[in-house]
Scaffold this active site. Structure first.
Site, PDB file in Angstrom:
ATOM      1  N   ARG A  46       0.827  -1.209   0.000  1.00  0.00           N
ATOM      2  CA  ARG A  46       0.000   0.000   0.000  1.00  0.00           C
ATOM      3  C   ARG A  46       0.865   1.264   0.000  1.00  0.00           C
ATOM      4  NH1 ARG A  46      -5.199  -1.456   1.509  1.00  0.00           N
ATOM      5  NH2 ARG A  46      -5.707   0.481   0.513  1.00  0.00           N
ATOM      6  N   ARG A  50      -2.815   6.882  -0.170  1.00  0.00           N
ATOM      7  CA  ARG A  50      -2.917   6.996   1.287  1.00  0.00           C
ATOM      8  C   ARG A  50      -2.110   8.118   1.913  1.00  0.00           C
ATOM      9  NH1 ARG A  50      -3.475   1.227   4.421  1.00  0.00           N
ATOM     10  NH2 ARG A  50      -5.688   1.030   4.071  1.00  0.00           N
ATOM     11  N   ARG A  59      -6.614  12.378  -6.754  1.00  0.00           N
ATOM     12  CA  ARG A  59      -7.834  11.607  -6.554  1.00  0.00           C
ATOM     13  C   ARG A  59      -9.030  12.471  -6.137  1.00  0.00           C
ATOM     14  NH1 ARG A  59      -8.842   7.101  -4.163  1.00  0.00           N
ATOM     15  NH2 ARG A  59     -10.876   8.028  -4.360  1.00  0.00           N
ATOM     16  N   ASP A  95      -7.137  -2.373  -7.246  1.00  0.00           N
ATOM     17  CA  ASP A  95      -7.687  -2.885  -5.996  1.00  0.00           C
ATOM     18  C   ASP A  95      -8.129  -4.322  -6.200  1.00  0.00           C
ATOM     19  OD1 ASP A  95      -8.520  -1.797  -3.163  1.00  0.00           O
ATOM     20  OD2 ASP A  95     -10.078  -3.198  -3.799  1.00  0.00           O
ATOM     21  N   TYR A 170     -15.493 -10.751   1.318  1.00  0.00           N
ATOM     22  CA  TYR A 170     -16.196  -9.500   0.971  1.00  0.00           C
ATOM     23  C   TYR A 170     -17.533  -9.790   0.288  1.00  0.00           C
ATOM     24  CZ  TYR A 170     -12.191  -6.618   2.221  1.00  0.00           C
ATOM     25  OH  TYR A 170     -11.192  -5.980   2.915  1.00  0.00           O
TER      26      TYR A 170
HETATM   27  O1  CP3 Z   1       0.069   0.771  -2.812  1.00  0.00           O
HETATM   28  C1  CP3 Z   1      -0.697  -0.124  -3.144  1.00  0.00           C
HETATM   29  O2  CP3 Z   1      -0.590  -1.249  -2.636  1.00  0.00           O
HETATM   30  C2  CP3 Z   1      -1.701   0.218  -4.202  1.00  0.00           C
HETATM   31  C3  CP3 Z   1      -2.601  -0.778  -4.673  1.00  0.00           C
HETATM   32  C4  CP3 Z   1      -3.593  -1.404  -3.704  1.00  0.00           C
HETATM   33  C5  CP3 Z   1      -4.814  -0.825  -3.229  1.00  0.00           C
HETATM   34  N1  CP3 Z   1      -5.508  -1.790  -2.575  1.00  0.00           N
HETATM   35  C6  CP3 Z   1      -5.267   0.547  -3.458  1.00  0.00           C
HETATM   36  C7  CP3 Z   1      -6.289   1.123  -2.553  1.00  0.00           C
HETATM   37  C8  CP3 Z   1      -3.550  -2.709  -3.240  1.00  0.00           C
HETATM   38  C9  CP3 Z   1      -2.423  -3.726  -3.416  1.00  0.00           C
HETATM   39  C10 CP3 Z   1      -4.762  -2.933  -2.545  1.00  0.00           C
HETATM   40  C11 CP3 Z   1      -5.094  -4.248  -1.994  1.00  0.00           C
HETATM   41  C12 CP3 Z   1      -6.279  -4.409  -1.151  1.00  0.00           C
HETATM   42  N2  CP3 Z   1      -7.494  -3.803  -1.237  1.00  0.00           N
HETATM   43  C13 CP3 Z   1      -6.331  -5.357  -0.114  1.00  0.00           C
HETATM   44  C14 CP3 Z   1      -5.227  -6.300   0.257  1.00  0.00           C
HETATM   45  C15 CP3 Z   1      -4.185  -5.611   1.056  1.00  0.00           C
HETATM   46  C16 CP3 Z   1      -4.532  -5.434   2.499  1.00  0.00           C
HETATM   47  O3  CP3 Z   1      -4.544  -4.268   2.937  1.00  0.00           O
HETATM   48  O4  CP3 Z   1      -4.727  -6.434   3.184  1.00  0.00           O
HETATM   49  C17 CP3 Z   1      -7.605  -5.267   0.464  1.00  0.00           C
HETATM   50  C18 CP3 Z   1      -8.104  -6.078   1.639  1.00  0.00           C
HETATM   51  C19 CP3 Z   1      -8.337  -4.278  -0.270  1.00  0.00           C
HETATM   52  C20 CP3 Z   1      -9.736  -3.843  -0.064  1.00  0.00           C
HETATM   53  C21 CP3 Z   1      -9.753  -2.391   0.270  1.00  0.00           C
HETATM   54  N3  CP3 Z   1      -9.686  -1.385  -0.682  1.00  0.00           N
HETATM   55  C22 CP3 Z   1      -9.729  -1.763   1.544  1.00  0.00           C
HETATM   56  C23 CP3 Z   1      -9.791  -2.494   2.874  1.00  0.00           C
HETATM   57  C24 CP3 Z   1      -9.632  -0.374   1.331  1.00  0.00           C
HETATM   58  C25 CP3 Z   1      -9.493   0.725   2.366  1.00  0.00           C
HETATM   59  C26 CP3 Z   1     -10.763   1.457   2.616  1.00  0.00           C
HETATM   60  C27 CP3 Z   1     -10.515   2.686   3.480  1.00  0.00           C
HETATM   61  O5  CP3 Z   1     -10.688   3.796   2.992  1.00  0.00           O
HETATM   62  O6  CP3 Z   1     -10.129   2.502   4.646  1.00  0.00           O
HETATM   63  C28 CP3 Z   1      -9.609  -0.163  -0.055  1.00  0.00           C
HETATM   64  C29 CP3 Z   1      -9.482   1.122  -0.760  1.00  0.00           C
HETATM   65  C30 CP3 Z   1      -8.161   1.398  -1.355  1.00  0.00           C
HETATM   66  N4  CP3 Z   1      -7.464   0.532  -2.125  1.00  0.00           N
HETATM   67  C31 CP3 Z   1      -7.437   2.603  -1.264  1.00  0.00           C
HETATM   68  C32 CP3 Z   1      -6.276   2.448  -2.023  1.00  0.00           C
HETATM   69  C33 CP3 Z   1      -5.207   3.468  -2.263  1.00  0.00           C
HETATM   70  C34 CP3 Z   1      -7.907   3.839  -0.508  1.00  0.00           C
HETATM   71  C35 CP3 Z   1      -8.861   4.567  -1.396  1.00  0.00           C
HETATM   72  C36 CP3 Z   1      -8.844   6.048  -1.183  1.00  0.00           C
HETATM   73  O7  CP3 Z   1      -7.794   6.673  -1.334  1.00  0.00           O
HETATM   74  O8  CP3 Z   1      -9.928   6.576  -0.904  1.00  0.00           O
END
Ligand code: CP3
Length: 360
Positions: A46, A50, A59, A95, A170
């Site tokens: 990640r 973020r 974004r 994602d 999910y």
């Molecule tokens: O740097 C990276 O790794 C970028 C790519 C990436 C994202 N999600 C972007 C993202 C990767 C590899 C993921 C994987 C992902 N997504 C996982 C597996 C990794 C882990 O953390 O265990 C899981 C479980 C998800 C599902 C998911 N998507 C969650 C739990 C969330 C967070 C929600 C929140 O806002 O708390 C997301 C959203 C997400 N995916 C964001 C990003 C950058 C945040 C979106 C935003 O900026 O609003």
């Protein structure tokens, strides 16, 4: 006009000239292959988004999944942390739920919550939506991977996907869950439906990784973030065969396969045996102990507690060195956090960790 709408698959035999060069020199790819490069390679799960103000600016007016469907945005967001931190690998910005949305599942990512599924899967008829993913479903992915490998030069690109169990959680719960109650209830009460569901998810996941690998991704990571909710017996019976099918589909591609989960101390051996070249370890099990549990025959990735970024500088430095020292017990070690970067992290501290690891 989008490219690649014909069904001709690119040749898969052997490595591209670019990869052949990288495999010999990239610390990340060498460590993944069980070698000891001149420096410990490091990247952060990640790392994109973020914590970066330039990510938030980009974004600001675009929904998460829409940004994943825009090849220019994907490319820029993937590169942002590479410019900042100079890690040894980039991770493709996307994602784990994107391929589900691409085949027609009504899923959205709600900020601060995570993936939310409009119609959770509860019965056999609900499986119909989960058809195999075709390259044409995600044309922006191959376009972005192609743009990225040109920009990244010697920095390898990691493609990724969610593992069948984590995606199933999910889909069945309808959103994030701590206890995975409905998921386990379905797993125990209707094993036939369970295995059909995970089989379909394995196919979608394989399709999503295939697009990334065929477009030039140098490694793949399978995120089974929530597999740690299972004991080893249930993991082996209900989950491992499906993850193994995904990983085995890339056995002949010459790309290292990283298999990661959280709270998986009891599963490290099984996750390695599922066909991983590298086993991801969270911060709960010391890496030397984890290397033993994995079987001593493959590389490990991890495992600094992501909350360590909030520790005083001397404590942080000692913990980074401790992870490096313990990682040396495995045939290969890729430094990472034990889970994703915490949103409140200071980007300057992340850059400092990269330096500390490289100086080790
Ligand atoms: O740097 C990276 O790794 C970028 C790519 C990436 C994202 N999600 C972007 C993202 C990767 C590899 C993921 C994987 C992902 N997504 C996982 C597996 C990794 C882990 O953390 O265990 C899981 C479980 C998800 C599902 C998911 N998507 C969650 C739990 C969330 C967070 C929600 C929140 O806002 O708390 C997301 C959203 C997400 N995916 C964001 C990003 C950058 C945040 C979106 C935003 O900026 O609003």
């Amino acid at each position: 006009m989008s490219l690649g709408t014909t069904a001709v698959a690119p040749p898969r035999s052997g490595l591209s000239p670019r990869r052949r060069g990288l495999t010999a020199t990239s610390p990340f790819l060498r460590a993944a292959a069980g070698d000891r490069p001149e420096r410990v390679p490091v990247w952060f799960m990640r790392q994109a988004g973020r914590v970066l103000p330039e990510y938030r600016a980009l974004r600001a007016t675009t929904a998460m999944l829409d940004s994943c469907r825009n090849a220019e945005m994907v490319t820029e967001i993937t590169l942002q942390p590479v410019r900042r931190f100079r890690p040894d690998a980039a991770i493709f910005f996307s994602d784990i739920v994107l391929p589900l949305a691409a085949v027609g599942v009504d899923v959205d990512i709600v900020a601060g919550v995570g993936p939310v599924v409009a119609q959770p899967i509860r019965a056999r008829a609900d499986l119909d939506v989960l058809r195999p993913l075709q390259p044409d479903d995600v044309p922006y992915v191959s376009t972005a991977v192609g743009m990225l490998i040109r920009e990244l030069g010697e920095t390898p690109l990691i493609g990724f996907a969610g593992a069948p169990f984590t995606l199933a959680s999910y889909l069945i719960e309808g959103g994030p869950s701590r206890s995975h109650t409905r998921t386990k209830a379905l797993m125990y009460s209707d094993p036939e439906l369970w295995h059909d569901l995970l089989g379909r998810l394995a196919e979608i996941t394989t399709g999503f990784l295939r697009v990334q690998v065929d477009a030039g991704a140098d490694a793949v990571q399978l995120f089974d973030s929530w597999a740690g909710a299972l004991n080893e017996d249930d993991y082996l019976r209900y989950v491992a065969p499906h993850s193994a099918r995904v990983l085995s589909a890339f056995a002949d591609d010459g790309v290292p396969r990283i298999h990661f989960g959280v709270n998986t101390g009891q599963l490290l051996g099984a996750m390695g045996a599922a066909g991983a070249d590298v086993v991801g370890v969270d911060w709960r099990v010391p890496l030397d102990e984890a290397a033993l549990r994995v079987g001593g025959d493959r590389a490990v990735q991890g495992n600094l507690d992501p909350a360590t970024v909030f520790a005083p500088a001397d404590v942080l430095a000692e913990k980074v060195r401790d992870v490096c020292r313990r990682g040396a017990a495995a045939p290969g070690h890729i430094f990472n956090f034990g889970h994703g970067v915490l949103p409140e992290s200071d980007p300057g501290v992340l850059a400092h960790i990269v330096d500390l690891v490289h100086e080790f």
